[in-house]
Every structure is written in C-alpha cells, then in structure tokens.
Design an enzyme around this catalytic site. Sequence first.
Site, mmCIF file in Angstrom:
data_model
loop_
_atom_site.group_PDB
_atom_site.id
_atom_site.type_symbol
_atom_site.label_atom_id
_atom_site.label_comp_id
_atom_site.label_asym_id
_atom_site.label_seq_id
_atom_site.Cartn_x
_atom_site.Cartn_y
_atom_site.Cartn_z
ATOM 1 N N ARG A 1 0.808 -1.314 -0.151
ATOM 2 C CA ARG A 1 0.106 0.029 0.066
ATOM 3 C C ARG A 1 0.782 1.269 -0.131
ATOM 4 O O ARG A 1 0.594 2.246 -0.669
ATOM 5 C CB ARG A 1 -0.829 -0.129 1.119
ATOM 6 C CG ARG A 1 -1.713 1.231 1.251
ATOM 7 C CD ARG A 1 -2.470 1.649 0.050
ATOM 8 N NE ARG A 1 -2.950 0.520 -0.878
ATOM 9 C CZ ARG A 1 -3.527 0.663 -1.961
ATOM 10 N NH1 ARG A 1 -2.978 1.637 -2.881
ATOM 11 N NH2 ARG A 1 -4.271 -0.296 -2.627
ATOM 12 N N LYS B 1 2.383 24.537 -3.707
ATOM 13 C CA LYS B 1 0.951 23.932 -3.330
ATOM 14 C C LYS B 1 1.165 22.203 -3.770
ATOM 15 O O LYS B 1 0.553 21.673 -4.543
ATOM 16 C CB LYS B 1 -0.028 24.440 -4.359
ATOM 17 C CG LYS B 1 -0.079 25.748 -4.427
ATOM 18 C CD LYS B 1 -1.226 26.550 -5.332
ATOM 19 C CE LYS B 1 -1.415 28.138 -5.167
ATOM 20 N NZ LYS B 1 -2.001 28.665 -6.071
ATOM 21 N N LYS C 1 6.118 38.370 -3.186
ATOM 22 C CA LYS C 1 4.689 38.579 -3.656
ATOM 23 C C LYS C 1 4.061 39.783 -3.149
ATOM 24 O O LYS C 1 4.439 40.527 -2.173
ATOM 25 C CB LYS C 1 4.263 37.126 -3.387
ATOM 26 C CG LYS C 1 4.870 35.849 -3.512
ATOM 27 C CD LYS C 1 3.837 34.699 -3.614
ATOM 28 C CE LYS C 1 3.070 34.547 -4.849
ATOM 29 N NZ LYS C 1 2.199 33.418 -4.786
ATOM 30 N N GLU D 1 6.527 39.548 -7.797
ATOM 31 C CA GLU D 1 5.275 39.567 -8.529
ATOM 32 C C GLU D 1 4.825 40.939 -8.556
ATOM 33 O O GLU D 1 5.106 41.699 -7.879
ATOM 34 C CB GLU D 1 4.177 38.989 -7.408
ATOM 35 C CG GLU D 1 2.942 38.757 -7.851
ATOM 36 C CD GLU D 1 1.879 38.028 -6.830
ATOM 37 O OE1 GLU D 1 2.077 36.713 -6.995
ATOM 38 O OE2 GLU D 1 1.373 38.740 -5.923
ATOM 39 N N ASP E 1 0.980 38.681 -12.198
ATOM 40 C CA ASP E 1 -0.299 37.990 -11.630
ATOM 41 C C ASP E 1 -1.570 37.976 -12.079
ATOM 42 O O ASP E 1 -1.718 39.515 -12.028
ATOM 43 C CB ASP E 1 -0.050 38.516 -9.755
ATOM 44 C CG ASP E 1 -0.985 37.793 -9.148
ATOM 45 O OD1 ASP E 1 -1.163 36.733 -9.233
ATOM 46 O OD2 ASP E 1 -1.603 38.561 -8.359
#
Length: 282
Positions: free
Chosen positions: A99, A134, A166, A199, A221
């Site tokens: 598994r 992410k 950012k 950004e 962005d």
Amino acid sequence: MKTRDELIEDLLNLAFAEDIGDGDHTTLSTIPADAMGRSRLIIKENGILAGVEVAEKVLHKVDPSIKMTVFIKDGAEVKKGDVAFTAEGPVRALLIAERTMLNIMQRMSGVATMTRKYQDELKGLHTRVLDTRKTTPGMRMLEKEAVKIGGGTNHRIGLFDMILIKDNHIDFAGSIEKAIQRADDYCKANGKELKVEVEVRSLDDIRRVLKHGGVDRIMFDNFTPELTKEAVELVNGKVETESSGGITIENLRAYGEAGVDFISVGALTHSVKGLDMSFKAY
C-alpha cells in the site's frame, strides 16, 4: 538542511508508522514467515509512469532481500495492462510494502501525467511549465521530482532556495522598491546568493521594477493573455518572465504564445488524480 534522500527516508518512516503500527496482523496471522512469492506492478490506465525508483526504496526498506526486475522506467508512457516491474521475495514483506508503495507511485504518476498534458499544450513554444509550493505536506520532493519526470520544470523547492516577493510582502514592506532593496540588503548581509523574483500586478509595477533593478524574474499575477503580451514586450528580455494565476489547460497556450518564459500551474500537484495501478501476486 536535510538532503532529498533524508527527506524521503523521513516520509517512508512516517508512512510505515501510520500504516503498520505494531504490525500487519492480517499478514502475520495468515502468511507463514518462510513463504516466498512474486508480485507484479500492473498499470490500469494510460499515463506517464513515475516512482519506480522510489518503489525500490520502499520494498528494500521492508526487506533488502527483495529482488526487483524493472521493465518500464520512470518517464515512459504506459497503457492499461502494462507490467512496470516484478518483485520477488518474502511474501510478508511484499504484502506489507504494497500500500505505501502504491500510494506513492499512484500520486507521482498522476503528477507526471498531468505535467505532460500541460507541457504538451506548449509544443513549439519556448515556454516551460513550472510547479508551485502547492504540494502534499511531506511529499514535496517526490511530487516535484514527478513534475520533472513528466517534462515540466521545478520552481523553487521551498522558502529557502529563492526569494519570491509576492503581493503581501510588497504591501507589508510599503512599496515594491522597498521590498526589492531589503531583499538585496538581506542577501549581502547574510552572504546569500539567491535569485530574486517579484510579483507584479500592473504594467506600472513592471516599469518600477525595471527602473529599480535587482531582480532576476518578474511574475505577472492574474494578467490576461493580451496584457501578458504587452508585459513581455515591456520587459523586452531584460529579465525572465513568468505568468501565474487563473491559468487553465484551456488558456495555457494563449499565455505561451504571449511570449512568457514560464507558466506556473498549481494544478500540477494540488488537483491531481492518482494513476490507477495494482500490485498483484502471480
């Protein structure tokens, strides 16, 4: 900082701890300790294979005596019914490893398959698909490895290997110029040689960044493809360019045709379906 192999070892330790606990009591109660057998990894849907090398680590962590014979390597296109590899050794070990090995391989193959789909949309263009942060906690190294196997390009691995300024950093710093300058000062003061990306939210932001200097890449962005084309022309090759935000498989090529160098796509790792496969005795 831990190495790739050390992080993978930590992941496997956690995976086995949560799965095995104090023992696989089903296997221990039904399979004799001296039983030997063979299993094969069967592909159940078309895609890109990834995780074969890690599968060997999983098997050998349970029992180093397991013999693995590989027929299909990472990065290959596979179809339903293909056998990627076989493993031979103690039956208990094969069942205990099954598994954890499948969970990792299915996830990595799903990421590689998704990445190939996106990169194929950009055929004939110089634009490269990038991953993001992410990722599944604990599996980042393997998911980013799967992106490369699928033909994509890794962005930064984490918060430590690149400076990415950012919108929140800019807003808290007070201005885009202050944020860039502080990043430069920080690197000099701490002896860091890190690439700097910033950004931007408008063409005016780009003009301010170019006037100030000190960055290696500018990220557009949530620009439209049309605005991206203007942005690329404004940058005019002075630094690398990247598009991010609101990008899907349907509009991906439009961004590539706008001339941007990179397109970051969170979906490569955060919205992936695992590639179906099984590990069966034969």
